[in-house]
Design a protein around this motif. Structure first.
Motif, PDB file in Angstrom:
ATOM      1  N   LEU A 107     -11.228   4.542 -11.221  1.00  0.00           N
ATOM      2  CA  LEU A 107     -11.301   5.481 -12.332  1.00  0.00           C
ATOM      3  C   LEU A 107     -10.797   6.848 -11.887  1.00  0.00           C
ATOM      4  O   LEU A 107     -10.582   7.084 -10.692  1.00  0.00           O
ATOM      5  N   ARG A 108     -10.641   7.751 -12.816  1.00  0.00           N
ATOM      6  CA  ARG A 108     -10.166   9.091 -12.465  1.00  0.00           C
ATOM      7  C   ARG A 108     -11.089   9.803 -11.493  1.00  0.00           C
ATOM      8  O   ARG A 108     -10.647  10.542 -10.624  1.00  0.00           O
ATOM      9  N   ASN A 109     -12.381   9.556 -11.613  1.00  0.00           N
ATOM     10  CA  ASN A 109     -13.349  10.256 -10.762  1.00  0.00           C
ATOM     11  C   ASN A 109     -13.893   9.362  -9.643  1.00  0.00           C
ATOM     12  O   ASN A 109     -14.951   9.621  -9.103  1.00  0.00           O
ATOM     13  N   GLY A 110     -13.171   8.296  -9.292  1.00  0.00           N
ATOM     14  CA  GLY A 110     -13.605   7.409  -8.210  1.00  0.00           C
ATOM     15  C   GLY A 110     -13.652   5.958  -8.650  1.00  0.00           C
ATOM     16  O   GLY A 110     -13.078   5.593  -9.665  1.00  0.00           O
ATOM     17  N   ALA A 111     -14.376   5.178  -7.893  1.00  0.00           N
ATOM     18  CA  ALA A 111     -14.492   3.751  -8.199  1.00  0.00           C
ATOM     19  C   ALA A 111     -15.597   3.521  -9.211  1.00  0.00           C
ATOM     20  O   ALA A 111     -16.614   4.226  -9.212  1.00  0.00           O
ATOM     21  N   GLY A 112     -15.415   2.534 -10.075  1.00  0.00           N
ATOM     22  CA  GLY A 112     -16.447   2.159 -11.026  1.00  0.00           C
ATOM     23  C   GLY A 112     -17.617   1.496 -10.320  1.00  0.00           C
ATOM     24  O   GLY A 112     -17.603   1.289  -9.107  1.00  0.00           O
ATOM     25  N   ASP A 113     -18.629   1.143 -11.079  1.00  0.00           N
ATOM     26  CA  ASP A 113     -19.825   0.532 -10.504  1.00  0.00           C
ATOM     27  C   ASP A 113     -19.772  -0.996 -10.493  1.00  0.00           C
ATOM     28  O   ASP A 113     -20.395  -1.633  -9.663  1.00  0.00           O
ATOM     29  N   SER A 114     -19.040  -1.584 -11.420  1.00  0.00           N
ATOM     30  CA  SER A 114     -19.032  -3.039 -11.557  1.00  0.00           C
ATOM     31  C   SER A 114     -17.845  -3.654 -10.820  1.00  0.00           C
ATOM     32  O   SER A 114     -16.869  -2.980 -10.503  1.00  0.00           O
ATOM     33  N   ALA A 115     -17.958  -4.942 -10.564  1.00  0.00           N
ATOM     34  CA  ALA A 115     -16.891  -5.683  -9.884  1.00  0.00           C
ATOM     35  C   ALA A 115     -15.702  -5.871 -10.821  1.00  0.00           C
ATOM     36  O   ALA A 115     -15.853  -5.902 -12.051  1.00  0.00           O
ATOM     37  N   LEU A 116     -14.521  -5.987 -10.240  1.00  0.00           N
ATOM     38  CA  LEU A 116     -13.356  -6.368 -11.031  1.00  0.00           C
ATOM     39  C   LEU A 116     -13.603  -7.735 -11.652  1.00  0.00           C
ATOM     40  O   LEU A 116     -14.227  -8.610 -11.035  1.00  0.00           O
ATOM     41  N   SER A 117     -13.098  -7.945 -12.830  1.00  0.00           N
ATOM     42  CA  SER A 117     -13.177  -9.261 -13.461  1.00  0.00           C
ATOM     43  C   SER A 117     -12.160 -10.197 -12.802  1.00  0.00           C
ATOM     44  O   SER A 117     -11.241  -9.738 -12.111  1.00  0.00           O
ATOM     45  N   THR A 118     -12.318 -11.476 -13.023  1.00  0.00           N
ATOM     46  CA  THR A 118     -11.343 -12.423 -12.467  1.00  0.00           C
ATOM     47  C   THR A 118      -9.964 -12.182 -13.072  1.00  0.00           C
ATOM     48  O   THR A 118      -8.961 -12.323 -12.371  1.00  0.00           O
ATOM     49  N   SER A 119      -9.891 -11.797 -14.332  1.00  0.00           N
ATOM     50  CA  SER A 119      -8.573 -11.532 -14.920  1.00  0.00           C
ATOM     51  C   SER A 119      -7.940 -10.292 -14.295  1.00  0.00           C
ATOM     52  O   SER A 119      -6.721 -10.239 -14.111  1.00  0.00           O
ATOM     53  N   ALA A 120      -8.752  -9.301 -13.937  1.00  0.00           N
ATOM     54  CA  ALA A 120      -8.221  -8.113 -13.262  1.00  0.00           C
ATOM     55  C   ALA A 120      -7.728  -8.467 -11.857  1.00  0.00           C
ATOM     56  O   ALA A 120      -6.682  -7.976 -11.420  1.00  0.00           O
ATOM     57  N   VAL A 121      -8.453  -9.327 -11.139  1.00  0.00           N
ATOM     58  CA  VAL A 121      -8.022  -9.767  -9.806  1.00  0.00           C
ATOM     59  C   VAL A 121      -6.689 -10.509  -9.923  1.00  0.00           C
ATOM     60  O   VAL A 121      -5.754 -10.263  -9.153  1.00  0.00           O
ATOM     61  N   ARG A 122      -6.585 -11.390 -10.892  1.00  0.00           N
ATOM     62  CA  ARG A 122      -5.343 -12.137 -11.120  1.00  0.00           C
ATOM     63  C   ARG A 122      -4.186 -11.174 -11.387  1.00  0.00           C
ATOM     64  O   ARG A 122      -3.088 -11.327 -10.841  1.00  0.00           O
ATOM     65  N   SER A 123      -4.441 -10.170 -12.208  1.00  0.00           N
ATOM     66  CA  SER A 123      -3.418  -9.186 -12.548  1.00  0.00           C
ATOM     67  C   SER A 123      -2.949  -8.410 -11.314  1.00  0.00           C
ATOM     68  O   SER A 123      -1.746  -8.152 -11.151  1.00  0.00           O
ATOM     69  N   VAL A 124      -3.884  -8.036 -10.439  1.00  0.00           N
ATOM     70  CA  VAL A 124      -3.529  -7.336  -9.198  1.00  0.00           C
ATOM     71  C   VAL A 124      -2.593  -8.196  -8.364  1.00  0.00           C
ATOM     72  O   VAL A 124      -1.550  -7.738  -7.882  1.00  0.00           O
ATOM     73  N   ILE A 125      -2.953  -9.455  -8.177  1.00  0.00           N
ATOM     74  CA  ILE A 125      -2.144 -10.367  -7.366  1.00  0.00           C
ATOM     75  C   ILE A 125      -0.738 -10.495  -7.957  1.00  0.00           C
ATOM     76  O   ILE A 125       0.265 -10.371  -7.239  1.00  0.00           O
ATOM     77  N   GLN A 126      -0.648 -10.709  -9.252  1.00  0.00           N
ATOM     78  CA  GLN A 126       0.653 -10.883  -9.901  1.00  0.00           C
ATOM     79  C   GLN A 126       1.491  -9.614  -9.832  1.00  0.00           C
ATOM     80  O   GLN A 126       2.675  -9.655  -9.479  1.00  0.00           O
ATOM     81  N   ARG A 127       0.879  -8.483 -10.133  1.00  0.00           N
ATOM     82  CA  ARG A 127       1.614  -7.212 -10.148  1.00  0.00           C
ATOM     83  C   ARG A 127       2.124  -6.845  -8.761  1.00  0.00           C
ATOM     84  O   ARG A 127       3.285  -6.444  -8.595  1.00  0.00           O
ATOM     85  N   ARG A 128       1.274  -7.003  -7.757  1.00  0.00           N
ATOM     86  CA  ARG A 128       1.670  -6.628  -6.398  1.00  0.00           C
ATOM     87  C   ARG A 128       2.695  -7.594  -5.809  1.00  0.00           C
ATOM     88  O   ARG A 128       3.575  -7.188  -5.048  1.00  0.00           O
ATOM     89  N   ALA A 129       2.599  -8.865  -6.168  1.00  0.00           N
ATOM     90  CA  ALA A 129       3.596  -9.837  -5.698  1.00  0.00           C
ATOM     91  C   ALA A 129       4.966  -9.499  -6.280  1.00  0.00           C
ATOM     92  O   ALA A 129       5.972  -9.515  -5.567  1.00  0.00           O
ATOM     93  N   ARG A 130       5.001  -9.181  -7.569  1.00  0.00           N
ATOM     94  CA  ARG A 130       6.267  -8.812  -8.217  1.00  0.00           C
ATOM     95  C   ARG A 130       6.857  -7.543  -7.579  1.00  0.00           C
ATOM     96  O   ARG A 130       8.060  -7.457  -7.352  1.00  0.00           O
ATOM     97  N   ALA A 131       6.001  -6.572  -7.292  1.00  0.00           N
ATOM     98  CA  ALA A 131       6.462  -5.319  -6.681  1.00  0.00           C
ATOM     99  C   ALA A 131       7.068  -5.573  -5.305  1.00  0.00           C
ATOM    100  O   ALA A 131       7.959  -4.839  -4.870  1.00  0.00           O
ATOM    101  N   ALA A 132       6.602  -6.621  -4.630  1.00  0.00           N
ATOM    102  CA  ALA A 132       7.128  -6.958  -3.301  1.00  0.00           C
ATOM    103  C   ALA A 132       8.346  -7.875  -3.384  1.00  0.00           C
ATOM    104  O   ALA A 132       8.856  -8.325  -2.361  1.00  0.00           O
ATOM    105  N   GLY A 133       8.793  -8.172  -4.609  1.00  0.00           N
ATOM    106  CA  GLY A 133      10.005  -8.977  -4.782  1.00  0.00           C
ATOM    107  C   GLY A 133       9.774 -10.480  -4.773  1.00  0.00           C
ATOM    108  O   GLY A 133      10.731 -11.251  -4.657  1.00  0.00           O
ATOM    109  N   VAL A 134       8.529 -10.904  -4.913  1.00  0.00           N
ATOM    110  CA  VAL A 134       8.232 -12.334  -4.956  1.00  0.00           C
ATOM    111  C   VAL A 134       8.679 -12.875  -6.304  1.00  0.00           C
ATOM    112  O   VAL A 134       8.332 -12.311  -7.349  1.00  0.00           O
ATOM    113  N   THR A 135       9.443 -13.934  -6.281  1.00  0.00           N
ATOM    114  CA  THR A 135       9.913 -14.564  -7.514  1.00  0.00           C
ATOM    115  C   THR A 135       9.153 -15.870  -7.733  1.00  0.00           C
ATOM    116  O   THR A 135       8.444 -16.339  -6.854  1.00  0.00           O
ATOM    117  N   GLY A 136       9.332 -16.437  -8.891  1.00  0.00           N
ATOM    118  CA  GLY A 136       8.631 -17.686  -9.201  1.00  0.00           C
ATOM    119  C   GLY A 136       7.284 -17.393  -9.825  1.00  0.00           C
ATOM    120  O   GLY A 136       6.898 -16.237 -10.035  1.00  0.00           O
TER     121      GLY A 136
END
Length: 196
Positions: A107-136
């Motif tokens: 968040l703007r003022n630091g980390a939230g209190d709750s855990a990331l959701s599974t959909s948020a974890v999935r999104s992180v993996i997909q977004r970061r893989a694409r940024a690193a040039g992973v295809t497929g």
């Protein structure tokens, strides 16, 4: 089955960490821990700070209290590489998190209190893989699959693979790395160079 191989996970994590901000440091730690532990996205989302302990030489141990194949909650202890422990420490420093969920929204003022959701974890993996040039196709399961493939390509036995991924069925474990197992199999070792 497509996976995010170890070298791709490392590249994506290093790119994220180079951003030097909380979001990049969190994502780097998430990618590396998921790769080290062959973790499912539900397991990544559930990691608590208290689940991580220091090992020898800067490595660590992740206590996984339960998993899909451990419904009784007997738990597993998983090795965590030094680089991953350093990434986790950097995330904890910048976020100020001391206990509770390890991976949280930034968040703007630091980390939230709750855990990331599974959909948020999935999104992180997909977004970061694409940024690193992973295809497929990249999914939430890509870290688990890719680490299994990388272990087998490096010479891990089926028993070692099953232990690392906490599989109880050999067929399930070998399905993840079928191509790599074939490449390390008898035909590849003996026929390729006409050793017979």
């Amino acid at each position: 089955m497509e996976g995010l191989k170890r070298e791709d996970a490392l590249a994506a994590a290093r790119l994220a960490a180079e951003e030097g901000n909380a979001l990049g440091l969190r994502d780097a730690a998430l990618l590396l821990l998921g790769s080290d532990g062959l973790l499912r996205i539900s397991e990544l989302a559930a990691v608590q700070v208290e689940d991580l302990g220091l090992g020898e030489g800067g490595s660590g141990v992740l206590a996984l209290p339960r998993s899909k194949t451990d419904q009784e909650g007997e738990g597993s202890s998983l090795y965590v590489c030094r680089e991953t422990m350093q990434a986790v420490a950097a995330w904890l420093r910048v976020s100020g998190i001391e206990d509770g969920p390890l991976f949280r929204p930034v968040l703007r003022n630091g980390a939230g209190d709750s855990a990331l959701s599974t959909s948020a974890v999935r999104s992180v993996i997909q977004r970061r893989a694409r940024a690193a040039g992973v295809t497929g196709r990249v999914s939430g399961h890509s870290l688990r699959v890719g680490s299994a493939q990388s272990l087998v390509a490096a010479g891990a036995s089926t028993a070692e693979l099953m232990q690392a991924g906490r599989w109880t069925d050999e067929r399930t474990a070998t399905r993840y790395a079928a191509n790599e197992l074939a490449a390390n199999g008898a035909v590849a070792r003996y026929f390729e160079d006409d050793n017979l």
